[in-house]
Design a protein around this motif. Structure first.
Motif, PDB file in Angstrom:
ATOM      1  N   ASN A 153       0.950  -1.410  -0.055  1.00 12.35           N
ATOM      2  CA  ASN A 153      -0.081  -0.013   0.007  1.00 12.35           C
ATOM      3  C   ASN A 153       0.727   1.267  -0.123  1.00 12.35           C
ATOM      4  O   ASN A 153       0.521   2.237  -0.755  1.00 12.35           O
ATOM      5  N   THR A 154       2.109   1.120   0.791  1.00 11.33           N
ATOM      6  CA  THR A 154       2.638   2.352   0.918  1.00 11.33           C
ATOM      7  C   THR A 154       3.619   2.606  -0.566  1.00 11.33           C
ATOM      8  O   THR A 154       3.687   3.873  -0.681  1.00 11.33           O
ATOM      9  N   TYR A 155       4.020   1.727  -1.008  1.00  7.37           N
ATOM     10  CA  TYR A 155       5.049   1.794  -1.909  1.00  7.37           C
ATOM     11  C   TYR A 155       4.765   1.203  -3.409  1.00  7.37           C
ATOM     12  O   TYR A 155       4.725   1.828  -4.295  1.00  7.37           O
ATOM     13  N   THR A 156       4.145   0.318  -3.368  1.00  8.40           N
ATOM     14  CA  THR A 156       4.218  -0.755  -4.570  1.00  8.40           C
ATOM     15  C   THR A 156       2.672  -0.248  -5.578  1.00  8.40           C
ATOM     16  O   THR A 156       2.935   0.107  -6.591  1.00  8.40           O
ATOM     17  N   PHE A 157       1.839  -0.038  -4.737  1.00  8.49           N
ATOM     18  CA  PHE A 157       0.542   0.440  -5.564  1.00  8.49           C
ATOM     19  C   PHE A 157       0.775   1.801  -6.266  1.00  8.49           C
ATOM     20  O   PHE A 157       0.473   1.988  -7.372  1.00  8.49           O
ATOM     21  N   PRO A 158       1.180   2.643  -5.347  1.00 14.25           N
ATOM     22  CA  PRO A 158       1.467   4.135  -6.012  1.00 14.25           C
ATOM     23  C   PRO A 158       2.310   3.889  -7.316  1.00 14.25           C
ATOM     24  O   PRO A 158       2.400   4.878  -8.268  1.00 14.25           O
ATOM     25  N   THR A 159       3.465   3.274  -7.198  1.00 13.65           N
ATOM     26  CA  THR A 159       4.114   3.162  -8.263  1.00 13.65           C
ATOM     27  C   THR A 159       3.629   2.375  -9.549  1.00 13.65           C
ATOM     28  O   THR A 159       4.057   2.937 -10.744  1.00 13.65           O
ATOM     29  N   GLU A 160       3.045   1.402  -9.307  1.00 18.20           N
ATOM     30  CA  GLU A 160       2.124   0.879 -10.430  1.00 18.20           C
ATOM     31  C   GLU A 160       1.263   1.704 -10.997  1.00 18.20           C
ATOM     32  O   GLU A 160       1.144   1.208 -12.437  1.00 18.20           O
ATOM     33  N   ILE A 161       0.766   2.468 -10.454  1.00 17.04           N
ATOM     34  CA  ILE A 161      -0.281   3.325 -11.208  1.00 17.04           C
ATOM     35  C   ILE A 161       0.196   4.083 -12.146  1.00 17.04           C
ATOM     36  O   ILE A 161      -0.474   4.178 -13.261  1.00 17.04           O
ATOM     37  N   GLN A 162       1.628   4.551 -12.221  1.00 17.56           N
ATOM     38  CA  GLN A 162       2.029   5.353 -13.357  1.00 17.56           C
ATOM     39  C   GLN A 162       2.297   4.362 -14.690  1.00 17.56           C
ATOM     40  O   GLN A 162       2.358   5.162 -15.907  1.00 17.56           O
ATOM     41  N   PHE A 163       1.986   3.265 -14.621  1.00 20.11           N
ATOM     42  CA  PHE A 163       1.979   2.437 -15.957  1.00 20.11           C
ATOM     43  C   PHE A 163       0.774   2.368 -16.654  1.00 20.11           C
ATOM     44  O   PHE A 163       0.796   1.816 -17.887  1.00 20.11           O
TER      45      PHE A 163
END
Length: 438
Positions: free
Chosen positions: A102-112
């Motif tokens: 929730n803290t790191y992965t999901f915000p990063t993946e939204i960019q794709f």
């Protein structure tokens, strides 16, 4: 793409594992070490392999022989679990699995969602694989079909054998990263028809893990597998104790975490489950009975505090296993660093991991885990020509250590303990040089 129709001839020191084994004690007898050997490839396949003195007179005279007299040449490393969209967040601080997502992965993946962004990271990712000697990988993309297209397009430029798929995730994630049971089925089906078996690309149906898929979505994943039996299943299993408890709450009708996947037809010879740190006895038996495979990801398990994977049990239960870097929870693209940490994980459990067993898991054993040992994993004639040229003395410390080595096993262990991307001099894909350290 490099022209694979022209022969490639490599001379040097070669090391591989000749055949599959059922116990670690058998590996040493399967080791093949040729001090002065030759490998010839044509159209991406190995057509000649053996001692230089036995084959030198039969080689084509008009083809340059690339000679690596001081290096060690091994089959390409196989990574059985890695997330390419998480490349940029490797080494993110201070969380365990669920909060880390929730803290790191999901915000990063939204960019794709942005295809150009996916293309940029895919190019960086493939280059990192090559730089670290990884020639085949089983890869998580994101929920966005464009993330899959970007990765396969990049790999196709060098005819690299990758297995990848779109994440299926319809709950317990940000709305921007959720699909639906129906859209995940339709998009995955379109991607399978577009990519599976095109060149060296293979597709993996990829539910992120049971908690982020509804019953309906897992049912659709199973339907896809039934419709396309040669595709892979790639997901996570029993990484973290809180995760396991969550699965039991979400699927109380099932006997356990693995039974969720098994119920929906997601186990089998083309199924790879990452982590499996905390499997129960009946789950080990199910893994064996269904010929499912485990991706052991030591740097990730240590970094997220997930636990110590019982590698010895894969031999006891005869369950297929390969090594995974799991970037970005894992802390390095380097499979040399990965076996270094795997050794320590086994030490903490009172077990030894030999250099030759590590090589087995990185090459032929990893190929078996991906059901590709008929194509990859050693230097047998007829196999695909993916291999790595290693500089064993890339640093002053390594040079000193290698000067004191007793034999090839000791030399290999020192490489696995001290090595990283600096040791990868060249990576060959499909018989052609795809990376050379400058």
């Amino acid at each position: 793409m490099a022209d694979s129709s022209q022969p490639t001839i490599i001379r040097g020191r070669f090391l591989d594992i000749q055949h599959l084994v059922s116990q670690p004690a058998e590996i040493k007898e399967a080791v093949r070490y040729i001090e002065d050997g030759v490998l010839m490839t044509v159209q991406g396949k190995i057509v000649c392999f053996g001692a230089w003195q036995d084959h030198q007179d039969n080689l084509p005279s008009d083809v340059e022989v690339k000679h690596y007299p001081d290096q060690l040449i091994v089959p390409g490393f196989i990574d059985t679990h890695i997330h390419y969209p998480q490349t940029e967040m490797i080494g993110a601080y201070g969380e365990q699995l669920l909060s880390w997502l929730n803290t790191y992965t999901f915000p990063t993946e939204i960019q794709f969602e942005d295809p150009s962004y996916a293309k940029h990271i895919a190019a960086f990712f493939v280059n990192q694989l090559l730089k670290h000697g990884t020639t085949t990988a089983l890869v998580f993309c994101t929920v966005h079909p464009a993330s899959v297209d970007a990765l396969f397009e990049q790999a196709s430029e060098i005819n690299m054998r990758l297995i990848a798929g779109k994440v299926m995730m319809d709950r317990h994630a940000p709305e921007a990263l959720c699909d639906t049971a129906e859209s995940s089925y339709q998009e995955s089906k379109q991607l399978i028809e577009k990519w599976h078996g095109q060149g060296r690309a293979l597709y993996a149906i990829t539910p992120r893990f049971a908690p982020t898929s509804t019953h309906a979505q897992l049912e659709r994943a199973g339907q896809l597998k039934a419709e396309f039996p040669s595709v892979y299943i790639h997901t996570h299993l029993s990484e973290n104790k809180d995760e396991i408890a969550w699965v039991k709450d979400l699927f109380p009708e099932r006997e356990g975490y693995l039974d969720v996947y098994h119920h929906y037809g997601l186990t089998g010879s083309h199924s790879v489950f990452a982590h499996c740190v905390h499997l129960e006895e009946q789950e080990w038996q199910c893994m064996h009975d269904t010929q499912s495979a485990i991706a052991f990801c030591p740097t990730s398990n240590l970094f997220l505090g997930s636990g110590l994977f019982p590698l010895q049990k894969t031999w006891d239960k005869q369950v297929k296993v390969g090594l995974g870097t799991d970037v970005g929870a894992g802390t390095s693209f380097s499979q040399l660093q990965t076996v270094n940490e795997a050794y320590k994980v086994q030490q903490l459990q009172g077990n030894k991991l030999s250099a030759f067993e590590s090589l087995y898991h990185l090459t032929l054993g990893g190929a078996k885990a991906l059901n590709l040992d008929h194509l990859l994993g050693n230097f047998d004639v007829g196999k695909e020509a993916d291999f790595v040229v290693l500089d064993l003395a890339a640093t002053e410390l390594q040079a000193l250590r290698q000067s004191k080595q007793k034999n090839i096993e000791d030399s290999l262990f020192a490489l696995f303990t001290l090595g990283d991307d600096r040791n990868v001099l060249a990576t060959y894909i499909d018989g052609k040089e795809a990376y050379y350290k400058v």
